[in-house]
Design a protein around this motif. Structure first.
Motif, short mmCIF file in Angstrom:
data_model
loop_
_atom_site.label_atom_id
_atom_site.label_comp_id
_atom_site.label_asym_id
_atom_site.label_seq_id
_atom_site.Cartn_x
_atom_site.Cartn_y
_atom_site.Cartn_z
N GLU A 194 21.98 -23.70 14.79
CA GLU A 194 22.85 -22.55 14.95
C GLU A 194 23.09 -22.21 16.42
O GLU A 194 24.19 -21.83 16.81
N ARG A 195 22.06 -22.35 17.28
CA ARG A 195 22.23 -21.98 18.70
C ARG A 195 23.26 -22.88 19.38
O ARG A 195 23.95 -22.45 20.30
N PHE A 196 23.39 -24.15 18.93
CA PHE A 196 24.37 -25.04 19.51
C PHE A 196 25.77 -24.73 18.98
O PHE A 196 26.76 -24.89 19.67
N ARG A 197 25.85 -24.29 17.72
CA ARG A 197 27.15 -23.95 17.16
C ARG A 197 27.79 -22.80 17.92
O ARG A 197 28.97 -22.77 18.19
#
Length: 201
Positions: A194-197
């Motif tokens: 999620e943090r990369f999205r």
């Protein structure tokens, strides 16, 4: 036309299950420096596609693209905007599009559930088709399954095989039309944390 009818057809087949299908972010297409077509040629093609798209929307209020009707489906994208994600110096140009993808693994799950619940469908798992022939006014489909050889006689048959489609067509005398390209496509799907999205949004 297929893209503009896809959602309504899917709802006809799977009902409200289609609401659970996640959509991707819009696609960006980059043009390689050694592309067979120039950025301008590709832009002309995209413009022609957009004109057809708008004609279909005007002529058919039932049309939509995955639930939406965007006014614009492409625009040139400055390579500078893509610097955080790729080596822009290796590309001649880019296009931001309205194209989206559906999670195909989730789509397969939804379709399997709809088939399982449909009383009009008999699903034969682990059955390999080996031939189709005409027999007494019917189409006879034969193959190998867990219990050995099997066959089904039917008035209509749709060859929706992913592999060996052309080989099965030939068993009933159907040869591919010249000028068409038939190929088996593979996919690579990366599921980002999620943090990369968030970083890509």
């Amino acid at each position: 036309q297929g893209a503009l009818r896809f959602r309504s057809l899917l709802y006809r087949w799977v009902g409200s299950r289609a609401d659970s299908l996640p959509l991707s972010t819009p696609f960006v297409y980059v043009v390689a420096e050694d592309s067979l077509l120039t950025v301008d040629q590709l832009g002309d093609h995209y413009a022609a596609v957009e004109r057809l798209y708008k004609e279909y929307l005007q002529g058919g209020p039932e049309f939509d693209y995955l639930g939406g009707r965007p006014n614009q489906i492409y625009r040139p994208c400055p390579l500078a905007q893509l610097v955080p994600f790729l080596r822009a110096e290796h590309f001649a140009g880019a296009f931001q599009t309205a194209e989206l993808a559906i999670d195909t693994a989730e789509l397969a799950r939804v379709l399997r559930a709809a088939i399982k619940d449909c009383p009009c469908v008999r699903f034969l798992a682990c059955h390999t088709v080996t031939s189709v022939t005409r027999m007494n006014g019917f189409l006879r489909v034969e193959g190998i399954g867990p219990a050995g050889a099997w066959r089904v006689d039917s008035e209509q048959v749709v060859n929706a095989l992913w592999e060996n489609r052309l080989a099965i067509d030939r068993t009933i005398g159907l040869d591919p039309h010249p000028g068409w390209v038939y190929r088996l496509k593979y996919r690579v799907i990366a599921r980002l944390p999620e943090r990369f999205r968030q970083a890509l949004s």
